[in-house]
Design a protein around this motif. Structure first.
Motif, short mmCIF file in Angstrom:
data_model
loop_
_atom_site.label_atom_id
_atom_site.label_comp_id
_atom_site.label_asym_id
_atom_site.label_seq_id
_atom_site.Cartn_x
_atom_site.Cartn_y
_atom_site.Cartn_z
N ILE A 173 29.54 -26.43 -20.23
CA ILE A 173 28.51 -26.31 -21.27
C ILE A 173 28.49 -24.90 -22.39
N GLU A 174 28.56 -25.16 -23.80
CA GLU A 174 29.19 -24.27 -24.78
C GLU A 174 27.95 -22.62 -24.65
N GLU A 175 28.28 -22.07 -26.23
CA GLU A 175 27.40 -21.29 -25.96
C GLU A 175 26.21 -21.10 -26.82
N ILE A 176 26.44 -21.78 -27.85
CA ILE A 176 25.75 -22.02 -28.35
C ILE A 176 24.68 -22.78 -27.94
N ASP A 177 24.59 -24.25 -27.14
CA ASP A 177 24.46 -25.43 -26.33
C ASP A 177 22.94 -24.07 -25.27
N LEU A 178 24.18 -23.27 -24.70
CA LEU A 178 22.92 -22.76 -24.08
C LEU A 178 21.67 -21.94 -24.49
N ARG A 179 22.21 -20.99 -25.88
CA ARG A 179 21.30 -20.22 -26.89
C ARG A 179 20.36 -21.38 -26.81
N ARG A 180 20.76 -22.59 -27.52
CA ARG A 180 19.34 -23.37 -28.06
C ARG A 180 18.37 -23.90 -26.52
N LEU A 181 19.54 -24.33 -25.00
CA LEU A 181 18.22 -24.83 -24.47
C LEU A 181 17.18 -23.44 -24.20
N GLU A 182 18.11 -22.37 -23.60
CA GLU A 182 17.30 -20.77 -23.50
C GLU A 182 16.01 -21.11 -24.42
N LEU A 183 16.39 -20.81 -25.81
CA LEU A 183 15.40 -20.94 -26.36
C LEU A 183 13.77 -21.59 -26.81
N GLY A 184 14.49 -23.58 -26.06
CA GLY A 184 13.42 -24.43 -25.87
C GLY A 184 12.57 -24.50 -24.28
N GLU A 185 13.08 -23.73 -23.73
CA GLU A 185 13.10 -22.92 -22.05
C GLU A 185 11.69 -21.82 -23.02
N HIS A 186 12.75 -21.62 -23.44
CA HIS A 186 10.79 -20.26 -23.89
C HIS A 186 9.59 -20.90 -24.34
N LEU A 187 9.88 -21.49 -25.81
CA LEU A 187 9.16 -22.31 -26.43
C LEU A 187 8.12 -23.06 -25.09
#
Length: 277
Positions: A157-171
């Motif tokens: 998993i790349e850093e950018i994808d992890l950040r996307r998932l973290e944002l989606g999980e937060h929403l």
């Protein structure tokens, strides 16, 4: 007026069922984007309509908004629908992205939430079912955190994808929190004990009998005086003047400061007469 109370609650419950079906359908991937946009606009219009309807119901049937449950319920709906639309918009951006391995995990998270919303076999109908659904959503929050941790532990998993998932999980978690509040407000609204121990206020149209007698006597006196003047002077326009005098008397008597109102009205009539000449 008594029917307004039950009608208002039927509207709020119907809107709740519609929104719940809408959320489960979108989270399960069963609704087209154009339909989602139309429903969102409809919900925005419903918010304003329900607020206006609630104001009318509060006036016509005292006690409808005595405990502010309907107002809070409407506020909870606005919050939940806004957070859900933010989540939906973010999901659409991931769909348009060229590389989005986080999207599949986020879709699985949404599917878990949709299952929790249907834990009672569909839309919650009773207060207890709404509470059970809220509890199921709380359990899903724990599952979502575990899914995020498992996804982050994958080495590819790349850093950018992890950040996307973290944002989606937060929403998604924010929507779950807002939806739980909305469900609990629905439970309070549908609970049989909602009005227990509270004063039942009712709108009873009418006025003080003494005030009514004085107002009627005042209008009758003005009518007799003007009719006598009309008869004694044989005034051609006496009928119009009599009608105007009675109406003028009734309107000025109902003013907060009748003397001040009469002075200003008389001054206005005199000024108009002078200008007209």
């Amino acid at each position: 007026p008594e029917s307004v109370h039950s009608a208002l609650f039927r509207v709020t419950r119907g809107r709740f069922a519609l929104f719940d079906d809408f959320v489960r359908s979108v989270l399960s991937g069963g609704m087209a984007r154009a339909d989602v946009e139309k429903m969102q606009l409809r919900f925005m219009a419903d918010v304003a309509a329900l607020d206006n309807y609630g104001a009318s119901a509060s006036f016509e049937a005292g006690g409808v908004l005595h405990n502010d449950l309907v107002r809070l319920f409407n506020t909870g709906f606005m919050t939940a629908s806004t957070s859900f639309y933010s989540l939906y918009t973010f999901m659409q951006r991931l769909t348009l992205s060229a590389s989005n391995p986080a999207r599949r995990t986020l879709i699985d998270m949404c599917a878990r939430v949709a299952e929790a919303l249907g834990a009672c076999g569909g839309t919650a109908r009773t207060a207890q079912e709404a509470k059970d659904t809220a509890a199921a959503l709380l359990d899903r929050q724990k599952d979502i955190r575990e899914m995020l941790a498992a996804h982050a532990a994958r080495p590819e998993i790349e850093e950018i994808d992890l950040r996307r998932l973290e944002l989606g999980e937060h929403l998604l978690r924010r929507f779950i929190t807002d939806m739980r509040v909305y469900l609990l407000q629905y439970a309070a609204l549908t609970s049989p004990s909602t009005d227990s121990g509270r004063e039942r206020m009712r709108f009873a149209p009418g006025m003080d009998k003494g005030i009514a007698l004085v107002s009627g006597a005042r209008a009758a006196l003005v009518l007799v005086l003007m009719a006598s003047l009309w008869w004694a002077s044989a005034w051609d326009d006496g009928s119009g003047a009599t009608t105007f005098a009675v109406v003028f008397c009734a309107l000025q008597a109902a003013a907060p400061n009748p003397v001040r109102s009469v002075v200003f009205s008389t001054a206005g009539c005199l000024l108009a007469t002078v200008v007209g000449m």
